[in-house]
Design a protein around this motif. Structure first.
Motif, PDB file in Angstrom:
ATOM      1  N   ILE A  88       0.497  10.123 -24.163  1.00 49.95           N
ATOM      2  CA  ILE A  88       1.372  11.352 -23.674  1.00 49.95           C
ATOM      3  C   ILE A  88       2.622  10.615 -23.295  1.00 49.95           C
ATOM      4  N   ILE A  89       3.780  10.903 -23.822  1.00 52.50           N
ATOM      5  CA  ILE A  89       5.202  10.365 -23.364  1.00 52.50           C
ATOM      6  C   ILE A  89       5.590  11.478 -22.384  1.00 52.50           C
ATOM      7  N   HIS A  90       6.216  11.151 -21.215  1.00 50.36           N
ATOM      8  CA  HIS A  90       6.808  12.073 -20.306  1.00 50.36           C
ATOM      9  C   HIS A  90       8.179  12.507 -20.781  1.00 50.36           C
ATOM     10  N   ARG A  91       9.056  11.610 -21.387  1.00 53.21           N
ATOM     11  CA  ARG A  91      10.406  12.077 -22.007  1.00 53.21           C
ATOM     12  C   ARG A  91      11.505  12.618 -20.884  1.00 53.21           C
ATOM     13  N   ASP A  92      11.354  12.650 -19.873  1.00 55.62           N
ATOM     14  CA  ASP A  92      12.045  12.768 -18.732  1.00 55.62           C
ATOM     15  C   ASP A  92      12.096  12.255 -17.425  1.00 55.62           C
ATOM     16  N   LEU A  93      11.688  11.101 -17.370  1.00 57.43           N
ATOM     17  CA  LEU A  93      11.429  10.245 -16.045  1.00 57.43           C
ATOM     18  C   LEU A  93      12.833  10.142 -15.588  1.00 57.43           C
ATOM     19  N   LYS A 127      17.257  14.415 -28.628  1.00 56.57           N
ATOM     20  CA  LYS A 127      17.840  14.777 -27.293  1.00 56.57           C
ATOM     21  C   LYS A 127      16.909  14.931 -26.117  1.00 56.57           C
ATOM     22  N   VAL A 128      16.259  13.814 -25.773  1.00 49.05           N
ATOM     23  CA  VAL A 128      15.324  14.119 -24.653  1.00 49.05           C
ATOM     24  C   VAL A 128      16.026  13.105 -23.504  1.00 49.05           C
ATOM     25  N   VAL A 129      15.405  13.214 -22.582  1.00 46.24           N
ATOM     26  CA  VAL A 129      15.607  12.035 -21.115  1.00 46.24           C
ATOM     27  C   VAL A 129      17.178  12.423 -20.755  1.00 46.24           C
ATOM     28  N   THR A 130      17.209  12.674 -19.600  1.00 48.93           N
ATOM     29  CA  THR A 130      18.642  12.797 -18.987  1.00 48.93           C
ATOM     30  C   THR A 130      19.316  11.509 -18.996  1.00 48.93           C
ATOM     31  N   LEU A 139      19.828   6.994 -27.882  1.00 46.27           N
ATOM     32  CA  LEU A 139      21.290   7.312 -28.016  1.00 46.27           C
ATOM     33  C   LEU A 139      21.713   6.876 -29.395  1.00 46.27           C
ATOM     34  N   LEU A 140      21.027   5.919 -29.843  1.00 50.57           N
ATOM     35  CA  LEU A 140      21.381   5.890 -31.468  1.00 50.57           C
ATOM     36  C   LEU A 140      20.630   6.536 -32.407  1.00 50.57           C
ATOM     37  N   GLY A 141      19.932   7.492 -32.018  1.00 47.89           N
ATOM     38  CA  GLY A 141      19.337   8.666 -33.085  1.00 47.89           C
ATOM     39  C   GLY A 141      18.093   8.183 -33.644  1.00 47.89           C
ATOM     40  N   THR A 142      17.212   7.428 -32.916  1.00 46.55           N
ATOM     41  CA  THR A 142      15.844   7.234 -33.493  1.00 46.55           C
ATOM     42  C   THR A 142      15.222   8.603 -33.568  1.00 46.55           C
ATOM     43  N   THR A 143      14.254   8.557 -34.648  1.00 52.77           N
ATOM     44  CA  THR A 143      13.352   9.880 -34.659  1.00 52.77           C
ATOM     45  C   THR A 143      12.128   9.672 -34.410  1.00 52.77           C
ATOM     46  N   THR A 144      11.688   8.303 -34.177  1.00 55.40           N
ATOM     47  CA  THR A 144      10.243   8.202 -33.787  1.00 55.40           C
ATOM     48  C   THR A 144      10.518   7.692 -32.174  1.00 55.40           C
ATOM     49  N   GLN A 145       9.621   8.240 -31.404  1.00 57.39           N
ATOM     50  CA  GLN A 145       9.614   7.936 -30.039  1.00 57.39           C
ATOM     51  C   GLN A 145       8.220   7.482 -29.652  1.00 57.39           C
ATOM     52  N   SER A 148       7.885   3.577 -25.057  1.00 59.76           N
ATOM     53  CA  SER A 148       8.823   2.581 -24.496  1.00 59.76           C
ATOM     54  C   SER A 148      10.031   3.144 -23.808  1.00 59.76           C
ATOM     55  N   ILE A 149      10.200   4.557 -24.341  1.00 58.58           N
ATOM     56  CA  ILE A 149      11.570   5.346 -23.755  1.00 58.58           C
ATOM     57  C   ILE A 149      11.358   5.532 -22.414  1.00 58.58           C
ATOM     58  N   ASP A 150       9.789   5.781 -21.988  1.00 57.04           N
ATOM     59  CA  ASP A 150       9.435   6.119 -20.518  1.00 57.04           C
ATOM     60  C   ASP A 150       9.764   4.950 -19.742  1.00 57.04           C
TER      61      ASP A 150
END
Length: 289
Positions: A88-93, A127-130, A139-145, A148-150
């Motif tokens: 699970i990726i939280h995507r809005d920490l 368009k996720v994460v504050t 920010l550079l438009g990757t489509t795979t998450q 590591s974004i968390d």
């Protein structure tokens, strides 16, 4: 639900389904879903937490001590390790989504953007994460998450707790990218393989900035602390620290050692005056979309 025409929104169902699966001391607990007098009255019954870290940071007379910061960050990392182990990726920490009980237990909340993921990773909305906590690949438009974004957001949270102010308070996506480059230097294929192929790279004219300025930003931080921040802020998502890497960092084993959760301050005065308008304004500063 008042404005809904087609039943429960998919985002809400996703959040409810995820929360019912999750059981960890550092993740907010969904106890049950209750329906009121009408079908459109749906309530989530959650475990009670007295504070959120954003309003605390806005209203504290003195910042958290380093021992207290370590206590908070270790708890967030434990919750993240559990989430990531469960795919699970939280995507809005962010600090406003970190709650604290009056026993000093920190819990990650707000799973409205969280997603379960599989292997191979499927495309997801970028368009996720504050904005202030958004990783450069988003920010550079990757489509795979990936998880590591968390971990990038975790770096922003650690830095914010240490500095007592947001690290990268961008006002737009272009400004956000520029702040990251000012802090960490200009990314390149050498340090971030695949960087030049990201969808939005051509839309930014990145300043030439060869230096990593984290040490100048935190001159008082130990070598181990700077190492951890640098590991969380790796441009290449594949090389970025995992939650386990964070938990094993020597930063948490050196003095000042993390304090015990039950020794964390509980701020009863702040809790009792939370209805004051200044608090909601303060939260707005840190909850920037």
């Amino acid at each position: 639900m008042d404005k809904e025409k087609d039943g429960v929104p998919i985002s809400s169902l996703r959040e409810i389904t995820l929360l019912l699966r999750l059981r960890h001391p550092n993740i907010v607990e969904l106890k049950e879903v209750v329906v009121g007098n009408h079908l459109e009255s749906i309530f989530l019954v959650m475990g009670y937490c007295e504070q959120d870290l954003a309003s605390l940071l806005e209203n504290m007379p003195t910042p958290f001590s380093e021992a207290q910061v370590k206590c908070i960050v270790l708890q967030v990392l434990r919750g993240l390790q559990y989430l990531h182990q469960n795919f699970i990726i939280h995507r809005d920490l962010k600090v406003s989504n970190l709650l604290m009980t009056d026993k000093g237990c920190v819990k990650t909340a707000d799973f409205g953007l969280a997603r379960a993921y599989g292997i191979p990773v499927k495309p997801m909305t970028p368009k996720v994460v504050t904005l202030w906590y958004r990783a450069p690949e988003l920010l550079l438009g990757t489509t795979t998450q990936t998880t590591s974004i968390d971990m990038w957001a975790m770096g922003c949270i650690l830095a914010e707790l240490l500095a007592h102010k947001p690290l990268l308070p961008g006002t737009s996506e272009i400004h956000q990218v520029d702040l990251i480059v000012q802090l960490l230097g200009t990314p390149s294929e050498n340090i971030w393989p695949g960087f030049s192929r990201l969808p939005l790279v051509g839309q930014y004219s990145l300043r030439k900035q060869p230096y990593n300025n984290l040490k100048h930003k935190f001159p008082w931080l130990s070598e181990a602390g700077l190492r951890l921040l640098n590991f969380l802020f790796m441009y290449d998502p594949k090389k970025r620290a995992t939650a386990r890497d964070g938990l094993e960092s020597s930063y948490f084993k050196e003095k000042p050692l993390p304090c015990e959760p039950e020794l964390m301050p509980t701020f009863p005065h702040h809790r009792n005056k939370r209805a004051v308008p200044a608090t909601s304004e303060g939260q707005g500063k840190r909850c920037k979309p």
